[in-house]
Every structure is written in C-alpha cells, then in structure tokens.
Design an enzyme around this catalytic site. Structure first.
Site, PDB file in Angstrom:
ATOM      1  CG  ASP A  21     -29.619 -13.640  -0.914  1.00  0.00           C
ATOM      2  OD1 ASP A  21     -29.865 -14.774  -0.434  1.00  0.00           O
ATOM      3  OD2 ASP A  21     -28.481 -13.153  -0.938  1.00  0.00           O
ATOM      4  N   GLY A  29     -19.463 -14.923  -2.186  1.00  0.00           N
ATOM      5  CA  GLY A  29     -18.999 -15.477  -3.450  1.00  0.00           C
ATOM      6  C   GLY A  29     -19.003 -14.446  -4.562  1.00  0.00           C
ATOM      7  CB  ILE A  43     -17.861  -5.263   7.327  1.00  0.00           C
ATOM      8  CG1 ILE A  43     -18.634  -4.728   6.122  1.00  0.00           C
ATOM      9  CG2 ILE A  43     -17.259  -4.145   8.152  1.00  0.00           C
ATOM     10  CD1 ILE A  43     -19.766  -3.786   6.504  1.00  0.00           C
TER      11      ILE A  43
END
Lengths: 857, 194
Positions: free
Chosen positions: A168, A48, A44
């Site tokens: 993040d 990186g 899905i």
C-alpha cells in the site's frame, strides 16, 4: 408499494450489522478509545479500515502514532493470529527508512491497535510540491527527487529482503523527517488487512482504495491477490516515481473510482516526458518498465529498479528498453479491444493519437494490413463512444475525427472496402452524437461502396443495411427503415444461420420497429427469438441479452401485461446493477419501471423511478443530451399527474428546447413534449397559447396521438369551466379525430369523448346532435353494460329522445339505463358511487316512472 | 359522474404536501456526516470534505426561499445529492488544475453507477449513525458493550458473557434487541423519505 429487496437492507440483520460495524469503525459520536500505556490521543488520520491517533507513550514519553483497526478489519480469528505474527516480524525490521511497529494490543471494546514511531514531517507529495515550488532549475529538483526516491526504494528493498511486502505504498504513507530523510510507514499492515482467503476480497480491495485509489497495481485492482508479490511494490514505486517527476499521478485520479481502477488495469502508462519534455528517454523507459501491467514485464525486484536508476545516473545504457511506440500501441489495442469503452483508455488513446496516426500512415501506407489495423483502431475508438455515453468523449472524438477522417479518405481512395468500413464507423459515431444528416450521408456512402464491391449476400452489405436502417428507425422514418432491416435480417440468416448473434441484433431492431408501430404479434415473436438466441449464446449477464429483455418488457408494457413487463424489467435491472452496467442502461431500466408504475396508477413509484432515470442519464450524458430531455419529459408528465403543474411545465419546456435542437418538429419525442407543454400551459390557464400549439400539432400529426387527444380533452375541460361550450366542443371533436386514428385505442376512449360532446350539445339546446352523439357512445360501449358511464349515457339519451318526442325509444333507453345501473351496482360497492352517478340514477328512475305512466301508442 | 367530471377528476391538482420545516442547525447535524462521507468516498481529503459540507449548506441557503427543506420527502434526498455532487466536482477541479492529459475531460460511463454506490452507501451509514445515537440513549451500558463485542466485533459469546458478567442468553438478547430497535428506527425514518 412494491419495494426491492435491496431497499430492505435494514431488515436483514447481517446487512445491518455490516453497516453498524462500519459506523462503529468511524467512531461516529463515540469517544476516543483508551489505549493502554498511552496518553493524549489526538486523531490525525482516518481511513476505511482504521483511525490513526497521535499519542504519548507513557513509559518513554515519546510521541507515537496509534493505529486503531476497525472491528472486522481482520476478518477471522486466523487473521488475528496472522496479525500478531506479522506485527512481531515487523518489529524486527531495523532500517532508517522504515517506521516499524512498537507495540500492539486491544481496546476495551475489542478493537485491535498498534503503535508506530511518530514522524513529524510532510508527506512525500507535500514535500515534493514545496521543493518544486522553490525557484530552482527543474533539473536540480529532478536529481533531488531521484535521490529521495532511491532512498525510499532502498528501504522497500530492505523490507523485501526480510520477507515483508508493503502493498500500500502511496505518498501519504511516506513522510519526510526533519532531517530530510524519507520514512516509509504502515509496512506490512496492508497485508494483514487483506485476508487472502476471503471471498469478498475484490470488494475489500476496492473498499480499501476508496480514499486513495490511484496507487494500486493492476493485479490488486483485478483482485488477483495470489499474484501480489515484490513486483506489486515495484509498480507502486513506479507510480511514486512518475508523480515525483511530473507532479501528478499518471492516471486520472479524479474521474471516479471505477475510471481510476480501470485506467490502472488497462490504460497504457503514459511516458513522463510527455508531461515534462525535460525528462530523458532513459528515465521514461525506467518508469514505463516499472509500470507495466503484467508483473512479468516489470522489473522483477526493487533491486533491479535501483540498479537501472544507478546505470542511468552513471550514463550506462539502462536495461528497460522502450519498445517502439507503434509496437506498443498495437499490442495495447489488441489486448484491450474489449475495454475500449472505458474512458480512461480513451484518454490515453486520444493523447497518443495525434502522433500515432501520422506514424501509422507513413510507415504502413503500402500495406493492406496496416490500413486494416488503422480502421480497427478507429473502429474501437469510435465504438467506444457508442451507445450509452457521455457527450464529452463524443466531442473529443469529433475533434479527433475531423482531422483523421479526412486524411484517411485521401489515403484510402484506392481501397473502397476499407473506405466503406471507415465511413460506416463514422456514420455510427455521428448517429450516436445525434448528428443525423451527417450520419445518413456516411452510412449511405458506405452502403453504396459495399453494394458495388460485393454481388449478392455479404456481411458488409448486411452490416451497412442494418446501420442505415437503424438510423432511420431512430429518426422515426419507419417506412425507410423497415425494408432495410428486413433485407439485412434475411441476408444474415442466409449468411450465418438462424441462431447467429448478428441475426439476433437484426431481430431486435426489427422487433423494435414493429413495437413502435404497435404490430405486437410479429414484434413479440421477433423479440422473443432474439432473447432466446442471446440467452443461449451469451447467457443472462450480457448487455445484449439485457437489451432484449428490456425490449420485450416494453412490448408487454404497451400491451398492458404489466405484471409480465415488471417482472422482466426487474430481472433486467437486477442484472444491470449486478454487472455494473453503464448508468444510462440502468437509467433505462428505472425509466421502464416508472412507466409501468405509471400505467398501474402508482404515481409515487413512477415519480421516483422516472426521476432516477433522468438523473442517472444527466450525470452520465451531460444535461443537454437528447435522452436526458426525453427522460425529463416523462418525469414532468408524472409531476403533472400529481398536480405539480408549474414544475412540470418548467421541466418540459427545457426538455423541449433540447430535443428541438436535434430532432424535426414532428419527431415523436418533440411532438410529445410540444403536446405536454401545451397541456401544462392549459392547466395553468394560458388557454389560447395552448390551443394554438395543440391545433398546429393536430395539423402536423399523421397517425393518431393518444397524448394529443388527452391534451385536447384537457383544454376542452378548461374551456368548459369558463362556460365556452362551443370552443370546448370543437376541441373535443379534434380529440375524437385523434382517437379514431389510433390503431387500438379502447372503445371507451372515443365513447367518453362522444358522451361529452352529447352533454355539450344538450346544454346548448341541440337534442338531435346530443342524441346522435350519445347513441354512438352507447353503441361503442356495447359489452360494458356494467360501466356507470354506459348507464349515464343511456339515461341522457332517454331524456333527449323524450324531448324529441320519440317516447318508445326513450322508454327502451331508460329501461336499459336502469338495467345498466343495476349491473354496475353489482360490480362495485355503493361507497364508490359518485354523487353525480347517484343523482343520475335517481333521475333515471323518475324518468322511467314518468314514461311508464304516459300512455303508450 | 359525467364524463367531463370523470376526466377532470383524474387531472385534479394535488398540492404538494405540507412540510415540516427544520432548522438549518438540525440539517447540519443530520446531514453533515452524510455529505462529508460522500465527499470522502469521492476521493476528497478530510479538510476538503469539510469545505464541501460548508458549501452545500451555503448553496442550500442561497436556494432559499425557493427551496423547502423537507427531510420527509425523497426529493430532498435527490436535491441534496445533486448539490453535494456539484460541490465535490468543483472542489476536485479546484484541487487539480487541468494538465495535458486531463484537458480531455471524459466521463466514465461507469462513473455514475459507481457514484450511486458511494451515495447509497453513505445514505445507509447516515441512517445507521442516527439510529445508533438513539440506541445509545435507550440501552444500558452492559447491553451496548455486549452488542459491540459479540455482534460488532464478533467475539465469542461465551467470552463476552464471562467478561461482562452476563448469561450467554443475555448476550444473544442484547444483540437481537438492539438490531431490532435499529431496524425499527431506520424504517420509521425511511418511510417518510421515499
């Protein structure tokens, strides 16, 4: 062919392995991994560092998300351990707004994986776009968005309270579940992805942002990983809040990674109300406070951010106070002077300028300090468009300047010093944008004002002299440039001493001027001195130092010291690349390497380097920029040398069109392209058009042009091929005129043309002219006795002398020809003799025998 | 040789080399992932990157017959990049309608350098991808697993050897043989390219 080390990456096992790891990570061509205890894996998402699959947990039958980390994503064994530890800590977090981890393990080929609850719902940004699109008053959406945001922030606060940072946070890491509640994914994972002890962490950080660069905090961008703490998440929340309110991120995210990261690091956060006037001042203040560059200026915790949002909702004064716009701007300009060159900063400046210039003028009109600041401000703004630049910002600045400069002239009428300073800046800017008349006007006026203000030596005067002199240098008005640059150099030496960087600047410009004039000894001394000063004061890694290396390399190239030129240029290019210097600067390096390769006769390398130089410039400056045209002209030249004449013509014609718009018809750039276009036309058979253009170029040039001479020769060859001997001879005489005007063309050059003229005269039955031409050619080749051309000319000369009845001279010429052939034969292998040369040699022997057989007098 | 002949020889046309034409399918197979990766590197989402691959293919086809697909020449590489960069920019603009701030279109001087890196990076990945495909068909599964675990993942060689039933020496050899083969394969492809 020479290759740089960089191009041998595939031979370096470590380098190669690094790439293999990444290919492996993307699973290119590989099968979906087997995850123990899970079935029905469907990919899905892919990043990186990991690939995410949706899968069914076999035991419970529940849908989960499986994240498979790239091999090497964890780096060392230590981070493997940390991964486990953090993963287990994560499992203890229980909050409705968090998606925690479930299990983790390793695939058969050793990749780390972990599973999370699968949330079936839109991403935060998708949700916001859909809700915003609903036909509702904007205020209603705003309050809904704020409620959603608070729920997200509370989940983050909970994690912080349990010692886990996210690091993040971004819209794709937040899903809205079917009940309308936000779920924050990927908690803590980012942290284990980034081992803090890794030396390459900056790289790692950048890599990580490749997909979604817009959501990092300044300390992450700068690689100050030790500063990452709860306030890093506060910054990310600020970005999320801005985007929720406004509908897009605060910093441009489509301008490329570098621009985005720079904006995050240095562009002042824009206030949301500028994009949406419905946003109130308190919300503005809250967002700005969360987005402060320095973590110390932000909310110190998510809790403080939530508390301020609550205060605003309840109509209480918020803690985040907007500092005055003027104060902010000043603070920011001061801090970021060095970063002005970056586009993102400029965007922000332009956006704020319209308001701010007016504010500055009205508030600070009376004070010198205020005006100085304003000039500084403009100076920074305009210098940011110097030297290697896109035409786009230049245009934007123009628009800005048109209004601002006029107003400032009025405001500063009583203050010539400031006015001169401003005019100087304006002049530099016009020069950069290739508007030379406007530039000259402004720079001259600045110099006049400054001379009137200061008697004798003064840095302002030296600066004006330097800038005006440089303008003349750029437009090839060397006679006007030289005295100004010399005066500026002398003045700065008196003012600042021998080793000042400003002195180095003047040495460089004057050296450049002398290079254009082929005055090599003095220019070499000046350029070496400039490089020495810069190496000493700035070190190797500075753009100015690199510029000095480049100039010196150019000088070596012109002097024919190709090895030296290449070594210096490769050093300069390596530094440019390592330091991430602007594309046009890198392009200049490639261009020079291309010219050096061309001079060596390595056309493949030359073509590649010059093409790269052109493409880099076009991308950075826009296709219509003069520098791009010049680079295209050089590339076309190599194409033509490789025989791709039609392509060369098309490229050169386009380049000529561009340079003609801004430069006079006799400017070297224009002249070169005119000559090249004519030469390519000649090669393609349009001789008359080509001849007309070359004749007018010949009439207009003052000094000699080697390029023009070559083009005339080429056209002569084409005429000869058609049997038009007379026309060819005429063209060769023009070429000879050009060559003779050249300062230091090698004698072979003129000798070659004279030899051709002699051949033509012979063919036309004019032995006297032929003899004269050939005798002169032979004389020019004195000392080149081993050159087959020398022998060839002597042999022909002997033939003509004999035809003229001058037998004794003919005998001597033929004997010299024989000796010359013998010398040439010693120098080169027989395999390299052309048939024609061999025939001429045989003919000479025959001639000599005949002459020796004839009775002497 | 007469001077005239000498001059002419240096100006003689060299006709552009003969290209071996490849099918567009081969192009797609060979360069699709490269363009896709480049687009992703420039910040596009996977779906958009797929579109860019399509668009690049289409615009190359539109450029036929003037354009000759010749992977053995560096010029193709530059051409491909130009076309791809254009498609990506178009897609980015399409995705983000210009709003106040972004009305001012500015190019970052560092952008192209950065972009270069993205492209160079993708180009290397592209080479390695193709070479790895060949390696997959040339080496036995045990060697490949040893390579993956020891060389790629960085597992200890002893553990790798034990778990795969090989000697440590065989593990080392698997690594160096596969690396050498990759290097040779890449070199062979590159030689024609630059």
């Amino acid at each position: 062919m020479e290759r740089t080390d960089e191009s041998r990456w595939h031979e370096d096992p470590d380098e190669l392995l690094g790439i293999v790891r990444r290919v492996h990570a993307e699973g290119a061509g590989g099968p979906t991994p087997e995850i123990e205890g899970h079935a029905h894996l469907r990919e899905i998402a892919r990043g990186g560092q990991s690939v995410v699959y949706r899968a069914t947990e076999t035991e419970s039958g529940e849908e989960v998300a499986v994240k498979v980390l790239a091999p090497g994503a964890l780096g060392s064994e230590t981070s493997e351990l940390r991964f486990e530890r953090e993963f287990h800590a994560l499992r203890t977090l229980r909050h409705p707004g968090l998606v925690g981890g479930r299990t983790c393990g390793r695939t058969a080929d050793g990749r780390r994986w972990l599973t999370m609850e699968f949330v079936d719902g839109p991403r935060l940004d998708e949700w916001a776009a859909a809700r915003r699109a609903d036909d509702r008053p904007p205020d209603a959406f705003r309050e809904e968005a704020l409620a959603m945001f608070s729920a997200i922030a509370r989940a983050v606060r909970y994690a912080h309270q349990h010692g886990v940072l996210h690091r993040d946070l971004k819209p794709s890491n937040i899903r809205i579940d079917p009940l309308g509640a936000p779920r924050v994914l990927d908690f803590g994972i980012a942290k284990v992805d980034l081992p803090a002890d890794d030396d390459t962490r900056l790289l790692t950080v950048s890599r990580q942002f490749l997909g979604t660069p817009g959501y990092a905090a300044p300390e992450q961008v700068a690689g100050r990983l030790d500063e990452i703490d709860a306030r890093t998440d506060v910054h990310a929340l600020g970005l999320l809040l801005y985007e929720l309110l406004v509908g897009r991120p605060p910093y441009p995210v489509d301008a490329g990674l570098a621009a985005t990261l720079t904006a995050i690091e240095s562009a002042p956060p824009p206030r949301p109300s500028r994009a949406d006037p419905g946003i109130d001042a308190d919300l503005d203040a809250i967002v700005l406070c969360a987005l402060q560059k320095d973590p110390a200026d932000r909310y110190q915790s998510v809790d403080a951010l939530l508390a301020d949002l609550d205060r605003r909702r309840d109509g209480l004064p918020v803690q985040a106070h907007p500092a005055g716009a003027f104060y902010e701007l000043r603070k920011w300009v001061g801090r970021n002077r060095l970063l002005f060159g970056l586009a993102a900063a400029l965007v922000a400046l332009l956006a704020s300028f319209g308001v701010t210039a007016g504010v500055l003028l009205s508030r600070e009109r009376a004070t010198r300090a205020g005006k100085e600041r304003l000039s500084d401000y403009l100076l920074g703004l305009l210098l940011s468009t110097d030297p290697f630049r896109s035409s786009d910002p230049a245009r934007s600045v123009d628009a800005l300047l048109a209004g601002a400069a006029d107003r400032l002239k009025v405001e500063l009428a009583d203050d010539p010093i400031e006015q001169a300073r401003l005019l100087n800046v304006v002049g530099i800017h016009h020069r950069t944008a290739a508007r030379y008349p406007e530039s000259e006007e402004a720079l001259r006026e600045a110099l006049r004002l400054r001379r009137a203000e200061h008697d004798g030596d003064h840095e302002d005067v030296a600066e004006s002299l330097t800038e005006l002199g440089s303008l003349f240098l750029f437009v090839d008005r060397l006679a006007e440039a030289e005295p100004m640059l010399r005066e500026a150099l002398a003045m700065r030496r008196r003012l600042h001493g021998e080793s000042d960087l400003r002195v180095a600047e003047n040495l460089g410009r004057l050296g450049h001027l002398l290079v254009s004039r082929d005055e090599r000894t003095e220019s070499r001394a000046l350029l070496e001195e400039a490089l020495r000063i810069r190496l000493e004061r700035l070190g190797e890694d500075d753009a100015a130092t690199v510029a000095s290396m480049h100039q010196l390399s150019q000088l070596h190239q012109r002097a024919g010291d190709l090895d030296e030129a290449r070594a210096l240029q490769e050093r300069a290019l390596r530094i440019r690349k390592e330091r991430g210097m602007p594309a046009p600067s890198v392009a200049a390096g490639h261009g020079m390497l291309g010219r050096i390769a061309q001079a060596r006769g390595d056309l493949e390398t030359a073509e590649r380097e010059l093409r790269r130089a052109r493409d880099l410039r076009a991308e950075a400056l826009g296709p219509e920029h003069e520098d791009v045209a010049v680079a295209a002209g050089e590339h076309a030249f190599v194409l033509a040398a490789r025989g791709e004449t039609a392509a060369a013509l098309a490229e050169a014609e386009e380049a000529l069109r561009i340079v003609r718009r801004t430069l006079p018809a006799t400017h070297p750039h224009v002249m070169t392209l005119r000559v090249d276009v004519a030469a390519y036309r000649a090669r393609l058979g349009a001789l008359d058009v080509a001849e007309e253009e070359l004749r007018s170029a010949h009439a207009e040039t003052v000094g000699g042009s080697g390029r023009l001479a070559s083009a005339l020769e080429l056209l002569a060859v084409a005429r000869l091929e058609r049997g038009e001997l007379e026309a060819a001879g005429e063209l060769l005489r023009l070429a000879l005129g050009q060559v003779r005007r050249l300062r230091d063309a090698p004698p072979e050059r003129a000798a070659g043309i004279l030899g051709s003229l002699g051949w033509i005269a012979g063919e036309r039955g004019d032995p006297e002219t032929a003899r004269a031409n050939l005798a002169e050619a032979v004389a020019l080749l004195d000392g080149h006795e081993d050159d087959p051309a020398h022998a060839d000319f002597l042999a022909r000369l002997a033939t003509h002398l004999r035809a003229l009845g001058r037998e004794e001279e003919a005998r001597r010429a033929a004997a010299s020809a024989r000796a010359s052939f013998e010398a040439a034969a010693r120098e080169r292998e027989s395999a390299r003799w052309s048939d024609a040369d061999l025939r001429t040699r045989a003919r000479t022997e025959r001639l000599l025998r005949e002459l020796e057989a004839a009775p002497g007098d | 040789m007469t001077p005239i002949e000498r001059t002419r020889a240096s100006l003689l046309a060299r006709l552009s080399g003969d290209a071996d034409r490849a099918t567009w399918l081969e192009f797609f197979d060979a360069y699709g992932p490269l363009v896709h990766g480049y687009a992703r590197g420039r910040g596009l989402q996977p779906v958009d990157a797929d579109d860019v691959v399509q668009e690049v293919l289409l615009s190359l086809m539109r450029a036929m017959p003037g354009f000759r697909y010749d992977p053995a020449r560096g010029r193709f590489r530059g051409y491909l990049r130009t076309v791809a960069a254009r498609a990506i920019s178009a897609r980015i603009r399409q995705n983000r309608p210009a709003a106040a701030l972004q009305d001012v279109e500015l190019a970052d001087p560092a952008l192209s350098t950065d972009d270069d890196d993205v492209w160079e990076d993708e180009w290397r990945l592209h080479h390695v991808r193709r070479a790895m495909r060949v390696v997959e068909s040339e080496f036995g599964e045990r060697d490949r697993l040893a390579f993956t675990r020891y060389a790629v993942n960085g597992d200890p060689p002893e553990q790798t050897a034990r778990e795969l039933g090989m000697s440590i020496d065989q593990v080392y050899q698997a690594k160096s043989r596969i690396l050498r083969r990759l290097s040779t394969l890449i070199e062979a492809r590159r030689r024609g390219e630059d």
